[in-house]
Design an enzyme around this catalytic site. Structure first.
Site, mmCIF file in Angstrom:
data_model
loop_
_atom_site.group_PDB
_atom_site.id
_atom_site.type_symbol
_atom_site.label_atom_id
_atom_site.label_comp_id
_atom_site.label_asym_id
_atom_site.label_seq_id
_atom_site.Cartn_x
_atom_site.Cartn_y
_atom_site.Cartn_z
ATOM 1 N N LYS A 159 0.840 -1.188 0.000
ATOM 2 C CA LYS A 159 0.000 0.000 0.000
ATOM 3 C C LYS A 159 0.884 1.249 0.000
ATOM 4 C CE LYS A 159 -4.137 -1.928 0.543
ATOM 5 N NZ LYS A 159 -5.293 -1.707 -0.354
ATOM 6 N N LYS A 261 -14.823 -6.624 -5.774
ATOM 7 C CA LYS A 261 -15.036 -6.966 -4.372
ATOM 8 C C LYS A 261 -16.526 -7.219 -4.169
ATOM 9 C CE LYS A 261 -11.086 -4.326 -2.642
ATOM 10 N NZ LYS A 261 -10.637 -3.143 -1.859
#
Length: 350
Positions: A159, A261
């Site tokens: 990230k 997702k």
């Protein structure tokens, strides 16, 4: 069908920091549908993207309002139930929990795991990445070591998009690469870069052998993706910019892939549509997760044979996952042979 709604709280072994903030604990929603002596299970986890937020309370309250509306339906009536969702403008997390539960019930009704019911090949499932959140270089290195001790890791998703700027991103990425020189690395900025920074970082990351960059720009800045794609040597995936299949055609000329997702899509039904739409548009496909337990990630794993990349690691970072389901072998999250989702409740969870 009877619908029951319960809450459960899960805690992360290591809090996850992304460009938008840090998450250490979430309270998720467990949905059970009962019909003909069978139970189908689903899950909704809270999430937020920009000004779009679905909290635990929002999900729970909507589900409770839907219970009497759904009473007259059978889990076999998914097309009709989808029209109810549209009519009542049901949030995607609520749709996901119910859709997953209906699929689980169907698999149990016919006695087959979903992946087999759909005719998919479990052997082609690729390894999942595991996530290194935004941290100092030293903490990021420690997190890599923790994952390597905990799991047979094949891929790391790092990230970036640090509030401290791209120099902090560079230092952290180099630290991770130093700690895991033989692992393939992906990068997810979670919309944390400006266009100028994204162009600079994509070129820098390409020189380091990074595989792709996910969501470099904020949701709402999709028009700038055209320039970024033209000037980036790396493939660009979008996550926050792509919720459902209807988003894909508008993005197809500016990106190389999408992250699906279940909480965004509204469940397995729409996730399957997204896969086919993406393929028709020449895009690659990834499956990801939020703070999902083994219940939701096992549901996503049923579709994993259709994915180019997987990022289904949230349940692997929980200290108190109340469910067991998909197995992890050689870095791959594999659905089991039990009917439906193949998820069971773990009485040992605390």
């Amino acid at each position: 069908m009877q619908v029951e709604v319960d809450l459960f709280t899960v805690n992360k072994r290591f809090p996850l920091t992304i460009s938008r903030g840090t998450t250490a604990q979430t309270t998720n929603v467990w949905v059970r549908i009962l019909q003909d002596g069978l139970e189908g299970w689903g899950e909704a986890s809270p999430f937020g993207v920009g000004n779009h937020s679905q909290s635990t309370d929002t999900i729970k309250n909507c589900l409770q309002q839907l219970v009497p509306v759904l009473d007259k339906f059978s889990p076999l009536q998914r097309q009709e139930i989808e029209q109810v969702f549209i009519k009542h403008q049901v949030p995607s997390g609520v749709r996901a929990a119910l859709d997953i539960a209906m699929h689980d019930w169907l698999g149990k009704r016919v006695g087959l795991p979903l992946w087999q019911l759909w005719g998919l090949d479990r052997n082609v499932i690729v390894p999942t990445s595991v996530t290194i959140g935004i941290n100092s270089p030293e903490v990021a290195k420690a997190r890599v070591r923790d994952w390597l001790q905990h799991l047979d890791v094949r891929l790391l998703k790092v990230k970036l998009g640090s509030p401290d700027g791209i120099e902090a991103d560079r230092k952290m990425l180099l630290a991770v690469k130093e700690e895991a020189p033989n692992l393939e690395l992906f990068v997810d900025a979670n919309g944390g870069w400006s266009l100028t920074d994204a162009i600079e970082m994509c070129n820098w990351l390409a020189d380091l052998g990074i595989k792709y960059v996910e969501q470099p720009l904020l949701r709402g800045q999709e028009k700038s993706l055209a320039e970024l794609k033209e000037r980036s040597p790396l493939p660009i995936f979008v996550d926050e910019s792509c919720f459902t299949s209807s988003d894909i055609p508008h993005l197809a000329n500016y990106v190389d892939g999408i992250n699906i997702k279940l909480m965004k899509s509204g469940g397995l039904t729409e996730a399957m549509r997204m896969v086919h739409t993406a393929r028709a548009c020449g895009l690659q496909v990834m499956f990801g997760c939020y703070s999902d337990s083994s219940l939701s990630n096992t549901a996503a794993a049923q579709l994993a044979p259709l994915a180019d990349y997987l990022d289904l690691d949230s349940h692997l970072n929980l200290t108190d996952d109340p469910f067991t389901g998909a197995l992890v072998k050689e870095g791959r999250v594999l659905p089991n042979d039990l009917p439906g989702l193949g998820v069971q409740y773990s009485a040992s969870a605390t």
